[in-house]
Design a protein around this motif. Structure first.
Motif, short mmCIF file in Angstrom:
data_model
loop_
_atom_site.label_atom_id
_atom_site.label_comp_id
_atom_site.label_asym_id
_atom_site.label_seq_id
_atom_site.Cartn_x
_atom_site.Cartn_y
_atom_site.Cartn_z
N VAL A 1 7.78 -38.72 -48.84
CA VAL A 1 7.42 -37.33 -49.03
C VAL A 1 6.56 -37.00 -50.05
N LEU A 2 7.04 -37.65 -51.48
CA LEU A 2 6.24 -37.04 -52.52
C LEU A 2 4.65 -37.46 -52.31
N GLY A 3 4.56 -38.81 -51.83
CA GLY A 3 3.26 -39.19 -51.57
C GLY A 3 2.43 -38.39 -50.63
N ALA A 4 2.91 -37.93 -49.64
CA ALA A 4 2.38 -36.87 -48.79
C ALA A 4 2.09 -35.69 -49.24
N ILE A 5 2.86 -35.28 -50.14
CA ILE A 5 2.56 -33.87 -50.86
C ILE A 5 1.26 -34.15 -51.77
N ALA A 6 1.17 -35.24 -52.31
CA ALA A 6 -0.07 -35.48 -53.48
C ALA A 6 -1.25 -35.80 -52.61
N GLN A 7 -1.42 -36.14 -51.31
CA GLN A 7 -2.71 -36.24 -50.80
C GLN A 7 -3.25 -34.88 -50.28
N ASP A 8 -4.76 -35.05 -49.82
CA ASP A 8 -5.30 -33.79 -49.45
C ASP A 8 -6.28 -34.12 -48.21
N ASP A 9 -5.83 -34.97 -47.45
CA ASP A 9 -6.63 -35.41 -46.21
C ASP A 9 -5.44 -35.55 -45.12
N ILE A 10 -5.61 -35.14 -43.96
CA ILE A 10 -4.50 -35.01 -43.06
C ILE A 10 -4.07 -36.27 -42.35
N LYS A 11 -4.70 -37.33 -42.33
CA LYS A 11 -4.40 -38.56 -41.76
C LYS A 11 -3.56 -39.27 -42.99
N ARG A 12 -3.87 -39.18 -44.36
CA ARG A 12 -3.13 -39.71 -45.41
C ARG A 12 -1.77 -39.19 -45.47
N ILE A 13 -1.79 -37.71 -45.39
CA ILE A 13 -0.56 -37.08 -45.50
C ILE A 13 0.27 -37.59 -44.29
N LEU A 14 -0.06 -37.92 -43.00
CA LEU A 14 0.78 -38.11 -42.11
C LEU A 14 1.19 -39.74 -42.20
N SER A 15 0.23 -40.44 -42.66
CA SER A 15 0.52 -41.86 -43.03
C SER A 15 1.77 -42.05 -44.12
N PHE A 16 1.56 -41.06 -45.00
CA PHE A 16 2.88 -41.15 -45.95
C PHE A 16 4.10 -40.77 -45.40
N HIS A 17 3.99 -39.80 -44.38
CA HIS A 17 5.16 -39.28 -43.62
C HIS A 17 5.60 -40.14 -43.01
N ILE A 18 4.93 -41.28 -42.39
CA ILE A 18 5.58 -42.49 -41.89
C ILE A 18 6.73 -43.19 -42.70
N VAL A 19 6.20 -43.51 -43.96
CA VAL A 19 7.13 -43.93 -45.19
C VAL A 19 8.38 -43.30 -44.91
N SER A 20 8.22 -41.88 -45.27
CA SER A 20 9.39 -41.03 -45.35
C SER A 20 10.27 -41.19 -44.14
N GLN A 21 9.84 -40.93 -42.83
CA GLN A 21 10.47 -41.05 -41.67
C GLN A 21 11.17 -42.44 -41.45
N ILE A 22 10.79 -43.57 -42.00
CA ILE A 22 11.29 -44.78 -42.05
C ILE A 22 12.44 -44.64 -42.63
N GLY A 23 12.42 -43.88 -43.76
CA GLY A 23 13.63 -43.84 -44.48
C GLY A 23 14.85 -43.16 -43.96
N TYR A 24 14.73 -42.41 -43.03
CA TYR A 24 15.78 -41.88 -41.99
C TYR A 24 16.11 -42.91 -41.18
N MET A 25 15.17 -43.79 -40.72
CA MET A 25 15.93 -44.56 -39.58
C MET A 25 16.69 -45.69 -40.37
N VAL A 26 16.22 -46.20 -41.74
CA VAL A 26 16.99 -47.02 -42.56
C VAL A 26 18.23 -46.47 -42.87
N MET A 27 18.45 -45.22 -42.99
CA MET A 27 19.58 -44.39 -43.24
C MET A 27 20.71 -44.70 -42.04
N GLY A 28 20.21 -44.48 -41.02
CA GLY A 28 21.14 -44.69 -39.74
C GLY A 28 21.51 -45.97 -39.76
N LEU A 29 20.58 -47.03 -40.03
CA LEU A 29 21.22 -48.45 -39.88
C LEU A 29 22.20 -48.82 -41.10
N GLY A 30 21.90 -48.28 -42.13
CA GLY A 30 22.87 -48.58 -43.39
C GLY A 30 24.05 -48.22 -43.18
#
Length: 231
Positions: A21-50
């Motif tokens: 999410v911090l990487g997403a906030i630092a971007q200024d391009d829509i696709k780059r922002i959304l790409s960093f959010h994939i990383v962040s959202q994977i964290g939520y998935m790993v949270m449930g697995l843990g």
């Protein structure tokens, strides 16, 4: 949660959320922002697995369903923004919602869902993860996940304020066929269908979560699956 492998997985989940999410906030391009959010959202998935519980795994399965639909919609909208304005950079586009109201709605629905705002599917998915976290006593990670949701909403407002709100930039003239509506029918119809599907995921969250629980039970106790396969 006190188990060492589970604890390591949960720490990784929290770090992944925050870094993404911090990487997403630092971007200024829509696709780059959304790409960093994939990383962040994977964290939520790993949270449930843990958590290694039925509730946690069920929340992860439901989260995957929600995320596939929502994130695909957002990337398609990002492509439509580039198609209609010639760029995805927030500094070079503006006024998309005024010029192409349909694109504004197609972005707003999945964006609010990604941030976990009720009554969208992202709220149901994150609520299930929070409940699993509370049940497992992972209070720190629950707080981190809620904080990241707030930052995700902030990032979505950055895209909304930069690309969709305000006035159009001088070099943001529509380009390409179908630019009158923000894109061609072949581009808009699938995007709109996915946006509607994301609403359907929230509307039928109960039955979908029941299926997710069944999948989680099979993942934690694969004996019945193995027996069926080897029968």
């Amino acid at each position: 949660v006190g188990d060492r492998p589970a604890g390591v997985i949960l720490v990784i989940a929290g770090i992944t959320m925050v870094v993404g999410v911090l990487g997403a906030i630092a971007q200024d391009d829509i696709k780059r922002i959304l790409s960093f959010h994939i990383v962040s959202q994977i964290g939520y998935m790993v949270m449930g697995l843990g958590f290694f519980t039925v509730v946690g795994l069920a929340a992860t399965v439901f989260y995957v369903i929600h995320h596939i639909v929502v994130k695909t919609t957002l990337f398609l909208v990002g492509g439509l923004v580039e198609h209609s304005s010639g760029s995805g950079a927030l500094a070079r586009v503006g006024g998309i919602a005024r010029r192409f109201p349909l694109l504004g709605w197609l972005f707003l629905i999945p964006a609010l869902s990604l941030a976990g705002i009720p009554p969208f599917s992202g709220f149901v998915a994150k609520l299930a993860l929070v409940e699993a976290g509370v049940g497992s006593g992972a209070w720190v990670l629950v707080v981190v996940s809620l904080a990241v949701s707030v930052l995700t909403l902030f990032s979505m407002t950055q895209i909304w304020g930069g690309a969709f709100w305000g006035g159009p930039q001088p070099d943001a003239a529509p380009t390409g066929p179908g630019s009158r509506c923000g894109g061609t029918a072949a581009m808009l119809i699938p995007t709109a269908a996915l946006a509607v599907l994301s609403l359907a995921v929230a509307l039928w969250a109960g039955p979908l979560f029941d299926l997710s629980e069944r999948a989680a039970q099979d993942l934690l106790n694969p004996a019945s699956y193995v027996s069926a396969v080897l029968r």
